[in-house]
Design an enzyme around this catalytic site. Structure first.
Site, mmCIF file in Angstrom:
data_model
loop_
_atom_site.group_PDB
_atom_site.id
_atom_site.type_symbol
_atom_site.label_atom_id
_atom_site.label_comp_id
_atom_site.label_asym_id
_atom_site.label_seq_id
_atom_site.Cartn_x
_atom_site.Cartn_y
_atom_site.Cartn_z
ATOM 1 N NE ARG A 268 -2.506 4.860 9.573
ATOM 2 C CZ ARG A 268 -1.199 4.812 9.350
ATOM 3 N NH1 ARG A 268 -0.677 5.539 8.393
ATOM 4 N NH2 ARG A 268 -0.397 4.057 10.090
ATOM 5 C CE LYS B 24 9.397 4.763 4.331
ATOM 6 N NZ LYS B 24 7.955 5.011 4.340
ATOM 7 C CG HIS C 210 9.041 -3.216 10.059
ATOM 8 N ND1 HIS C 210 9.975 -2.413 10.677
ATOM 9 C CD2 HIS C 210 9.730 -4.096 9.306
ATOM 10 C CE1 HIS C 210 11.184 -2.792 10.275
ATOM 11 N NE2 HIS C 210 11.052 -3.808 9.462
HETATM 12 C C1 MV4 Z 1 15.765 3.156 10.226
HETATM 13 C C2 MV4 Z 1 16.369 2.388 11.245
HETATM 14 C C3 MV4 Z 1 17.702 2.660 11.571
HETATM 15 N N1 MV4 Z 1 18.394 3.620 10.916
HETATM 16 N N2 MV4 Z 1 16.472 4.136 9.610
HETATM 17 C C4 MV4 Z 1 11.747 0.583 9.946
HETATM 18 C C5 MV4 Z 1 10.595 0.822 9.050
HETATM 19 C C6 MV4 Z 1 10.492 2.276 8.905
HETATM 20 N N3 MV4 Z 1 9.445 2.764 9.802
HETATM 21 C C7 MV4 Z 1 11.817 2.848 9.268
HETATM 22 N N4 MV4 Z 1 12.504 1.801 10.004
HETATM 23 C C8 MV4 Z 1 13.760 1.971 10.442
HETATM 24 N N5 MV4 Z 1 14.488 2.932 9.847
HETATM 25 C C9 MV4 Z 1 17.761 4.346 9.938
HETATM 26 N N6 MV4 Z 1 18.473 5.292 9.290
HETATM 27 C C10 MV4 Z 1 15.606 1.385 11.876
HETATM 28 C C11 MV4 Z 1 14.319 1.181 11.473
HETATM 29 C C12 MV4 Z 1 13.567 0.141 12.155
HETATM 30 C C13 MV4 Z 1 12.458 0.468 12.930
HETATM 31 C C14 MV4 Z 1 12.035 1.786 13.045
HETATM 32 C C15 MV4 Z 1 10.904 2.040 13.837
HETATM 33 C C16 MV4 Z 1 10.238 1.025 14.506
HETATM 34 C C17 MV4 Z 1 10.650 -0.265 14.382
HETATM 35 C C18 MV4 Z 1 11.762 -0.566 13.584
HETATM 36 C C19 MV4 Z 1 12.168 -1.887 13.462
HETATM 37 C C20 MV4 Z 1 13.260 -2.177 12.675
HETATM 38 C C21 MV4 Z 1 13.959 -1.169 12.028
#
Ligand code: MV4
Length: 668
Positions: free
Chosen positions: A292, A116, A235
């Site tokens: 992918r 990341k 997730h």
């Molecule tokens: C975040 C966020 C809020 N603020 N980053 C969840 C796993 C990864 N894909 C990144 N994620 C998140 N990053 C910041 N700065 C909230 C999430 C997040 C989320 C993002 C996408 C889809 C579902 C989610 C569920 C919980 C939290």
């Protein structure tokens, strides 16, 4: 174009890839573990090779074994699907070293997007918008602490090597930062073997909007618009759709351009997805890039009319992209629901078992079903418990949602618990229908989306009883036809009694409750005396086994599936399970019933539940007898094998007649 393709995957994605590969004239080579030897993807491929025992680590993840099969089968290319080795740079590298075409991106691109922090550094250099934050190499507490103060609160501490939200901690003020950093560092080290952290400003209600990108090896790249994947649980995506609700042409253009910048910056080739967080103010931020094809790619295919696996094959063969950006446009709206064998009422616990009954609505231009299983398959503990992806398309979102609700109502699964009712509740939720949702949707509306199990409705109880009565009539009719004495009273099922109202009692268990239903025989059918109502009903079981009924003047059809004493009653949008009580076993004590393999009294065989040679566990119902208008179950006395069944359903047996021979397992 190469002539042969090895699909290094299983389940629905393997079936999906085989479909496009065959349409493109390729010889398809499947691989399978011991547990998958009779699976759908093996049946669909031109040939199939065993790669080892069920555990993925001993089969689908074995790079050397996969390359050995590629060499033995003469495969020219390998498609990794998604999951398993799809984003494993070492696998991609090993394929190239073995002279095989890897249907995916260059090794360098996979490696670059694997971290990341590294990905964010690359994107920052390329001018792709990032959430304000810190993703530097310096990881001492002092550096992280001062970065945190710079970013402001609330902020998010993330594991750089993390994924799927693991290791994320929200910090709401400066007093929490040290604890959060140390905790996240420990978790990152133990979960990912890498304790590097990054910090970001925390977005309270983001949406997950991702852009499908595609690049060829000749320098061309396009995006195929966006998908909204915000409806997630821990997730794990639940529903995905394209286009994203509320997306404007301007925002779509900006996000598409940012995604293409990311794609070209890393010299990407093949199918990829650039994931963004979309904030409530319309600002969007790069989250990660997936190297992918994604599970949810069908919604993009449905709104663009493109076959992305066919694109992958063409690009892997060195051909140019089939389309330029100007050739691509959005038509209508598509939504995908992921049907899983899991129990939402038990915190989505996976439900392992035998797919005793599996029926999907018919596919058409509005409905696509991508599945890797068939009726009779097992949902095993070894792999993702996905049963199918149900994808709908229509001219607009509300029409697509209507189709989704209707299609989900017609999905019939018996043998495992599924999330179908939960998916239907999401598709019916007013906020979801209004497009008012973000990544917190499921948690926010959990009570309405996952209601406590309801007791069987009066209709369900009547359907269960009707199924039992009509099935018995059919068996009796069959026995009478086959009998030398067709008029013997044993074949009568009209509930005849001396000087009494013809009636029969059914005893069920529904969840924790015991129910008794008295059925009175009437000239026009039956009168059902339920715990809280009396209903007149009649019906028939048609040639395909569906129950067609009229209950108090309302016509209703259902699928009722019986497995031993378990009855599953499926109607449009509802499914309910009842356990038929066996009063005879209660009356005579289950021990005796289990131990005896002879007829305890003269009676009629009404169900033979195990075939010759079938192995069963102790207590498994083997034969159901009817005697004195009651049912008696002959069950397996121990674990063992039914070596010979002496009778078929409908046969009459004398008191003490041996019903079957049984060979107990060693040590029993
Ligand atoms: C975040 C966020 C809020 N603020 N980053 C969840 C796993 C990864 N894909 C990144 N994620 C998140 N990053 C910041 N700065 C909230 C999430 C997040 C989320 C993002 C996408 C889809 C579902 C989610 C569920 C919980 C939290």
């Amino acid at each position: 174009m190469f002539d042969s393709l090895l699909i290094a995957n299983r389940g629905e994605i393997a079936c999906r890839i085989i479909r496009s590969a065959r349409q493109n004239g390729l010889r398809t080579i499947a691989v399978y573990s011991d547990a998958d030897c009779n699976s759908r993807h093996v049946a669909l491929a031109d040939e199939a090779w065993n790669i080892g025992p069920a555990p993925a680590a001993e089969s689908y993840l074995l790079i050397d074994r996969l390359l050995q099969v590629a060499q033995q089968s003469g495969a020219e290319a390998i498609h990794p699907g998604y999951g398993f080795l799809a984003e494993n740079a070492d696998f991609a590298e090993a394929c190239a070293a073995a002279g095989l075409i890897f249907v995916g991106p260059p090794v360098a691109a996979i490696r670059a997007m694997g971290s990341k922090s590294a990905a964010k550094e690359i994107m920052q250099q390329a001018g792709v918008p990032l959430v304000p934050g810190y993703h530097g190499e310096a990881q001492d507490l002092e550096t992280l602490r001062s970065a945190a103060v710079e970013i402001g609160f609330p902020l998010l501490v993330k594991a750089s090597a993390g994924g799927g939200g693991k290791g994320m901690r929200v910090v709401r003020d400066a007093t929490e930062i040290d604890t959060a950093i140390e905790g996240a560092r420990r978790e990152a080290a133990s979960s990912f073997g890498n304790d590097q952290l990054l910090l970001e400003r925390y977005l309270e209600q983001p949406r997950h909007v991702e852009i499908q990108v595609f690049a060829d090896s000749l320098g061309n790249a396009v995006h195929l618009f966006e998908r909204d994947c915000s409806v997630q649980r821990r997730h794990q995506k639940v529903l995905e759709e394209a286009p994203a609700p509320g997306m404007t042409a301007e925002l779509r253009q900006k996000m598409g351009t940012a995604a293409l910048t990311a794609t070209q910056t890393i010299g990407y080739v093949g199918a990829g997805t650039v994931e963004f967080l979309l904030d409530t103010d319309g600002a969007f931020y790069f989250m990660e890039m997936n190297t992918r094809l994604q599970v949810e790619h069908p919604v993009t295919e449905m709104i663009t009319g493109q076959d992305l696996v066919a694109w992958q094959l063409q690009v892997a063969a060195g051909q140019p992209l089939p389309c330029a950006q100007k050739d691509l446009s959005i038509r209508g709206h598509a939504i995908e629901a992921r049907i899983y064998a899991e129990d939402p009422t038990r915190d989505f616990l996976p439900s392992i078992g035998h797919l005793q009954h599996l029926n999907f609505p018919d596919e058409n231009t509005h409905l696509r079903i991508d599945t890797g299983v068939r009726q009779g398959d097992e949902v095993s503990i070894h792999y993702d418990p996905m049963i199918a992806k149900l994808i709908v398309w229509d001219e607009d979102r509300s029409a697509a949602l209507r189709r989704l609700r209707r299609a989900l109502e017609q999905v019939e699964v018996v043998g495992v618990t599924t999330n179908v009712n939960f998916l239907g509740a999401v598709a019916a939720h007013p906020e979801f229908n209004a497009g008012n949702f973000d990544t917190g949707f499921i948690e926010q509306h959990r009570d309405l989306l996952i209601p406590a199990p309801a007791p069987a409705s009066d209709q369900t109880l009547v359907l269960a009883c009707l199924h039992l009565l009509l099935s018995r009539d059919a068996d009796a009719q069959q026995a009478a036809t086959a009998s030398t004495d067709p008029f013997t009273p044993w074949h009568q099922t009209g509930g005849w009694r001396l000087n009494g109202d013809n009636h029969h009692c059914f005893n069920f268990t529904d969840g924790e409750s015991d129910l008794q239903i008295t059925v009175h025989y009437r000239p026009q059918g039956y009168l059902f005396e339920l715990p809280s109502a009396k209903l007149n009903a009649n019906g028939q079981i048609n040639a395909s086994g569906r129950l067609l009924t009229t209950i108090d003047g309302q016509q209703l059809n259902a699928q009722v599936i019986r497995c031993g004493m378990e009855l599953s009653i499926l109607t449009a949008g509802t499914s309910h399970k009842l356990t038929l009580h066996d009063p005879y076993a209660d009356a005579f004590g289950h021990e005796e019933a289990v131990g005896s393999l002879t007829a305890p009294m003269p009676g009629k065989v009404i169900a033979v539940l195990v075939e010759n040679g079938g192995w069963v566990k102790r207590g498994t119902p083997l034969v159901i007898l009817e005697a004195m208008k009651m049912e008696h179950t002959i069950a397996a006395p121990t674990d063992g094998t039914v070596t010979q069944m002496y009778y078929k359903a409908g046969a009459l047996v004398d008191d003490g007649a041996p019903l079957l021979t049984f060979e107990a397992d060693e040590g029993n």
